[in-house]
Enzyme design. Structure first.
Site, PDB file in Angstrom:
ATOM      1  N   GLU A 292       0.956  -1.164   0.072  1.00 43.16           N
ATOM      2  CA  GLU A 292      -0.233  -0.220  -0.113  1.00 43.16           C
ATOM      3  C   GLU A 292       0.532   1.347  -0.156  1.00 43.16           C
ATOM      4  OE1 GLU A 292      -3.238   0.231   3.011  1.00 43.16           O
ATOM      5  OE2 GLU A 292      -4.295  -1.335   2.028  1.00 43.16           O
ATOM      6  N   HIS A 321       8.319 -26.990   0.583  1.00 39.48           N
ATOM      7  CA  HIS A 321       7.117 -27.772  -0.460  1.00 39.48           C
ATOM      8  C   HIS A 321       6.231 -27.369  -1.678  1.00 39.48           C
ATOM      9  CE1 HIS A 321       9.383 -30.807   1.970  1.00 39.48           C
ATOM     10  NE2 HIS A 321       9.609 -29.686   2.694  1.00 39.48           N
ATOM     11  N   LYS A 430     -13.304   2.005  -2.120  1.00 42.58           N
ATOM     12  CA  LYS A 430     -13.711   2.258  -0.695  1.00 42.58           C
ATOM     13  C   LYS A 430     -14.826   3.103  -1.048  1.00 42.58           C
ATOM     14  CE  LYS A 430     -10.782   2.166   3.351  1.00 42.58           C
ATOM     15  NZ  LYS A 430     -10.231   2.033   4.529  1.00 42.58           N
TER      16      LYS A 430
HETATM   17  O1  PA5 Z   1      -3.148   2.127   5.778  1.00 44.17           O
HETATM   18  C1  PA5 Z   1      -4.190   2.286   6.185  1.00 44.17           C
HETATM   19  O2  PA5 Z   1      -4.216   3.701   5.352  1.00 44.17           O
HETATM   20  C2  PA5 Z   1      -5.229   0.741   5.279  1.00 44.17           C
HETATM   21  O3  PA5 Z   1      -4.959  -0.284   5.167  1.00 44.17           O
HETATM   22  C3  PA5 Z   1      -6.456   0.766   6.459  1.00 44.17           C
HETATM   23  O4  PA5 Z   1      -5.646   0.436   7.620  1.00 44.17           O
HETATM   24  C4  PA5 Z   1      -7.751   0.417   5.591  1.00 44.17           C
HETATM   25  O5  PA5 Z   1      -8.508   0.691   4.894  1.00 44.17           O
HETATM   26  C5  PA5 Z   1      -8.930   0.599   7.173  1.00 44.17           C
HETATM   27  O6  PA5 Z   1      -9.219   1.334   7.708  1.00 44.17           O
HETATM   28  P1  PA5 Z   1     -10.112   2.091   8.744  1.00 44.17           P
HETATM   29  O7  PA5 Z   1      -8.521   2.282   9.903  1.00 44.17           O
HETATM   30  O8  PA5 Z   1      -9.712   3.773   8.632  1.00 44.17           O
HETATM   31  O9  PA5 Z   1     -10.619   1.897   8.937  1.00 44.17           O
END
Ligand code: PA5
Length: 463
Positions: A292, A321, A430
């Site tokens: 990410e 394996h 989202k």
């Molecule tokens: O790293 C990030 O920003 C994302 O992976 C969020 O952790 C994930 O989308 C969950 O978001 P939130 O904590 O706002 O529910």
């Protein structure tokens, strides 16, 4: 430092893997870029933009969480984290690393009175309904975690579990809920006020995937008896070691630089392979952190450029394996990072068995031999690999390791010249989900999306 987490990069060098490797000269040639990255990271830290770098020093906050957990734990048996992505993966990583491998199956005494932990980080109906079959809500503390306070998966699971809780415990349901969210914004913050819920804050300058050392990760760790102060102390130790712009002396910068060099040498796949079940959750946590943060579309003088190494997780010896054949003889497109543990918690011996060579040897020796053999085989076949070693899987070592990987991500972001701290791709997904599920304010988008979806669904492309 004898208890330090260390990065060994020998097998990434041409000296060991031949012309598939990199050279010390190539690494040193990145010194200027690293110095610039180091300067930029520390400037942003000073400006309060990189909150994750402040977390190792929040010892007082950790002490408070620890004390609160100790006080509240006797009233409950289960701790359920309701969150996803950065609001779940760090919790799982800490739990797997620092608790008994079958923690939830231990009796209360074996858990020293601390709570079982469940992290149902998906909206799979069977997965969630299965959870409700095995926990008694009366004995359960639910920690709903969402930085934005609006993520659909988190809220849906929260509403479901809250309803069940309310049915079982009535008006006192709020004594079973802890909310971890933004200090001021989002649906969950409003719920805290409306329903008088106990809450904790995710600092606004700490992104989800960098939040394991905030209450996001620390609460579930404390409620399961993990020493969270030591975790932060480990992170401090790594922070001190990395306060050095010399590429060869700063493990986070060096790791980022090596990955960066291999990426541009046509090795976009970055495998993390712990030889320890305890560290498998770290590989999963890192997979999100690296993907990410570094997978980005960016604008270079009007042209879109797409970058990002693809992180892959594997487990030694299990995946010898399954995956290692591919790693040793498949395309030359990977760099492997082993996570290696010098001392395991237990020593388990294979009994003497009919003069069999394994008799009298330990599983510790066998796993280590398999790790060394795989490393050697890769190296002999000219497959670059690195090893991050932990003297033992302790809270301090985990603090060092997680912090090193977070900081490495920041250096890598600077090297790739992208913003490692946003996630527009995740946000897009989202927004589209909100529209498809009919969230207020997304009505126009909904019909637009449905028309688009109908187009690809109109013709039958199934086989
Ligand atoms: O790293 C990030 O920003 C994302 O992976 C969020 O952790 C994930 O989308 C969950 O978001 P939130 O904590 O706002 O529910």
């Amino acid at each position: 430092m004898s208890d330090a987490v260390k990065l060994n990069y020998a097998n990434s060098l041409t000296e060991f893997v031949g012309d598939q490797g990199i050279t010390i000269e190539e690494l040193k040639a990145l010194q200027q870029k690293i110095s610039k990255a180091h300067e930029s990271i520390h400037r942003q830290k000073k400006e309060g933009k990189l909150g994750f770098m402040e977390l190792p020093y929040k010892i007082e906050a950790a002490k408070k969480i620890k004390a609160a957990a100790k006080k509240a734990a006797p009233k409950f048996e289960n701790f359920v984290v309701i969150g996803i992505g950065g609001s779940a993966l760090g919790n799982i990583a800490l739990q797997q690393a620092l608790r008994h491998p079958y923690w939830n199956l231990l009796e209360k005494k074996g858990r020293k009175g601390f709570l079982k932990l469940f992290v149902p980080d998906n909206v799979d109906p069977d997965f969630i309904s299965g959870l409700t079959d095995v926990i008694d809500p009366k004995k359960t503390l639910f920690n709903v975690i969402s930085k934005s306070g609006s993520t659909a998966e988190c809220l849906a699971n929260y509403f479901i579990l809250k309803k069940i809780l309310q049915k079982k415990v009535g008006k006192k349901y709020n004594e079973h809920i802890l909310v971890t969210t933004d200090a001021a914004k989002g649906y969950l913050r409003e719920a805290v006020v409306k329903e008088n819920l106990v809450s904790f804050e995710v600092p606004s300058n700490v992104g989800g995937r960098f939040s394991v050392m905030t209450p996001v990760g620390l609460l579930s760790a404390a409620f399961t008896g993990i020493d969270i102060e030591k975790l932060l102390i480990g992170a401090q130790q790594m922070d001190n070691r990395c306060f050095n712009d010399d590429i060869m002396q700063n493990p986070a910068a060096l790791y980022a630089a090596i990955q960066y060099l291999f990426y541009w040498k046509k090795r976009p796949l970055s495998v993390m392979m712990p030889y320890s079940n305890a560290l498998y959750g770290v590989a999963d946590w890192y997979r999100q952190l690296w993907a990410e943060s570094l997978g980005k579309k960016t604008d270079r003088n009007g042209d879109a450029v797409f970058v990002g190494p693809t992180p892959i997780k594997a487990l030694g010896a299990t995946d010898q394996h399954s995956q290692v054949q591919l790693y040793i003889e498949g395309p030359q497109d990977k760099v492997i990072t082993f996570l290696s543990v010098e001392k395991f918690g237990k020593t388990v011996k294979v009994p003497a068995y009919d003069k069999h060579y394994l008799g009298g040897r330990s599983l510790n020796e066998l796993l280590k031999a398999e790790e060394k053999a795989t490393r050697l085989a890769l190296t002999k076949e000219g497959r670059p690999n690195l090893t991050i070693s932990l003297p033992e899987v302790t809270p301090e070592a985990m603090g060092q390791l997680l912090y090193m990987l977070e900081l490495a991500t920041a250096y890598a972001g600077e090297l790739f010249d992208i913003n490692a701290f946003d996630q527009p791709g995740v946000e897009l997904g989202k927004q589209l989900t909100y529209a498809l599920m009919g969230r207020a304010g997304y009505e126009d988008k909904k019909s637009e999306l449905e028309t688009e979806l109908a187009k690809s669904e109109k013709q039958d492309y199934t086989a």
